[in-house]
Design an enzyme around this catalytic site. Structure first.
Site, PDB file in Angstrom:
ATOM      1  N   ASP A  23       0.849  -1.183   0.000  1.00 35.76           N
ATOM      2  CA  ASP A  23       0.000   0.000   0.000  1.00 35.76           C
ATOM      3  C   ASP A  23       0.894   1.245   0.000  1.00 35.76           C
ATOM      4  O   ASP A  23       1.895   1.300   0.721  1.00 35.76           O
ATOM      5  CB  ASP A  23      -0.899  -0.004   1.239  1.00 35.76           C
ATOM      6  CG  ASP A  23      -1.945   1.096   1.179  1.00 35.76           C
ATOM      7  OD1 ASP A  23      -2.982   0.877   0.532  1.00 35.76           O
ATOM      8  OD2 ASP A  23      -1.719   2.159   1.788  1.00 35.76           O
ATOM      9  N   GLU A  81      -4.866   2.448  -4.127  1.00 36.29           N
ATOM     10  CA  GLU A  81      -3.409   2.552  -4.051  1.00 36.29           C
ATOM     11  C   GLU A  81      -2.788   1.291  -3.501  1.00 36.29           C
ATOM     12  O   GLU A  81      -1.663   1.291  -3.006  1.00 36.29           O
ATOM     13  CB  GLU A  81      -3.004   3.760  -3.188  1.00 36.29           C
ATOM     14  CG  GLU A  81      -3.353   3.648  -1.728  1.00 36.29           C
ATOM     15  CD  GLU A  81      -4.714   4.197  -1.363  1.00 36.29           C
ATOM     16  OE1 GLU A  81      -4.914   4.494  -0.178  1.00 36.29           O
ATOM     17  OE2 GLU A  81      -5.588   4.323  -2.250  1.00 36.29           O
ATOM     18  N   ASN A  84      -2.535  13.162  -3.171  1.00 29.56           N
ATOM     19  CA  ASN A  84      -3.630  13.701  -3.989  1.00 29.56           C
ATOM     20  C   ASN A  84      -4.010  15.110  -3.550  1.00 29.56           C
ATOM     21  O   ASN A  84      -4.245  15.998  -4.380  1.00 29.56           O
ATOM     22  CB  ASN A  84      -4.854  12.785  -3.893  1.00 29.56           C
ATOM     23  CG  ASN A  84      -4.750  11.581  -4.814  1.00 29.56           C
ATOM     24  OD1 ASN A  84      -4.084  11.634  -5.845  1.00 29.56           O
ATOM     25  ND2 ASN A  84      -5.397  10.492  -4.448  1.00 29.56           N
TER      26      ASN A  84
END
Length: 275
Positions: free
Chosen positions: A135, A178, A143
């Protein structure tokens, strides 16, 4: 006899699957030739039958010449044209189906396998295997700070790095936003763990360019070994538990879980590989 002839005719008309347009043309010529010969034979038999009953309106020799000149070429041209037309359509449908199947098993952003493809191949693997779940750390911050375009670039680059490191006897997949997963077969658990550490270090060393300058990311992972008959759900549960331990202990590391389904009831052993 009739049954044998019927089976032969059906076999000749079966199209099946074609690997290429050349394959269609090659088979169409061969089938059309056989159909032309059958039609020619039936034509000759009909003429001799009519001749035997004195029903032939013209001389037998002339009739046989006409049958020989006209029947095979016309039958061949009609047969090969029809077979090619249908064969091309079948080939195009097969290509479209293959492309659709590939798309349905591929993550569009990274080009890696998607969750469905990963799960199917993992469950069908009947060898000793291991799974690594990775991850991207603090991906929401990426973001929020640099925008979703930069976030997509991070996902793509992480996927490329995983595919580069785990290139032999491994399958890499993007199984969530992700989150990535890798499973291997035919490798020792220690070798797979070492490759996981290589991937973690190389990802941490990548530089992502953004409008406000470059930045880097890290990943955390959970790695487990599995028995040949273990299914995705049980193995993923243990890998996800190890991943959570890596996140809780500071991120940017891979936690190894040595528990298998045979060890249930005993305390799970987690070993941390820290940067």
């Amino acid at each position: 006899m009739v049954s044998a002839i019927r089976r032969w005719i059906v076999d000749q008309l079966m199209f099946g699957e074609f690997a290429s347009y050349r394959d269609v043309c090659r088979k169409s010529v061969w089938v059309a030739f056989k159909v032309a010969m059958v039609a020619y034979g039936l034509n000759l038999c009909a003429h001799f039958l009519l001749y035997g009953f004195d029903l032939l309106p013209y001389r037998l020799g002339l009739a046989l010449i006409i049958a020989t000149v006209l029947t095979p070429p016309i039958t061949f041209i009609v047969s090969v044209t029809a077979y090619i037309a249908v064969g091309f359509a079948i080939h195009e449908l097969g290509v479209s189906r293959a492309e659709f199947e590939k798309l349905s098993r591929t993550d569009m952003l990274t080009g890696l396998a998607n969750r469905r493809a990963f799960l199917d191949q993992f469950d069908h693997c009947d060898q000793d295997k291991a799974m690594l779940v990775i991850d991207i750390d603090r991906f929401k911050t990426v973001n929020d700070t640099y925008g979703h375009t930069a976030g997509d670039e991070v996902i793509v680059k992480v996927g490329q790095m995983l595919a580069e490191v785990f290139s032999d006897r491994c399958l890499c997949a993007r199984i969530g936003g992700e989150e990535f997963a890798v499973f291997c077969w035919g490798r020792s658990f220690a070798e797979f763990a070492a490759l996981g550490e290589v991937a973690r270090r190389q990802i941490a060393g990548m530089r992502i360019e953004a409008n406000d300058g470059g930045f880097s990311v890290t990943v955390s992972g959970g790695l487990v070994r599995a028995l040949p008959d273990e299914q995705f759900g049980d193995v993923f549960f243990r890998a996800d538990k190890a991943l959570y331990a890596a996140k809780s202990d500071g991120r940017n590391q891979i936690v190894l879980c040595h528990e298998t389904s045979d060890d249930r009831g005993s305390k799970t052993e987690l070993r941390r590989k820290v940067a």
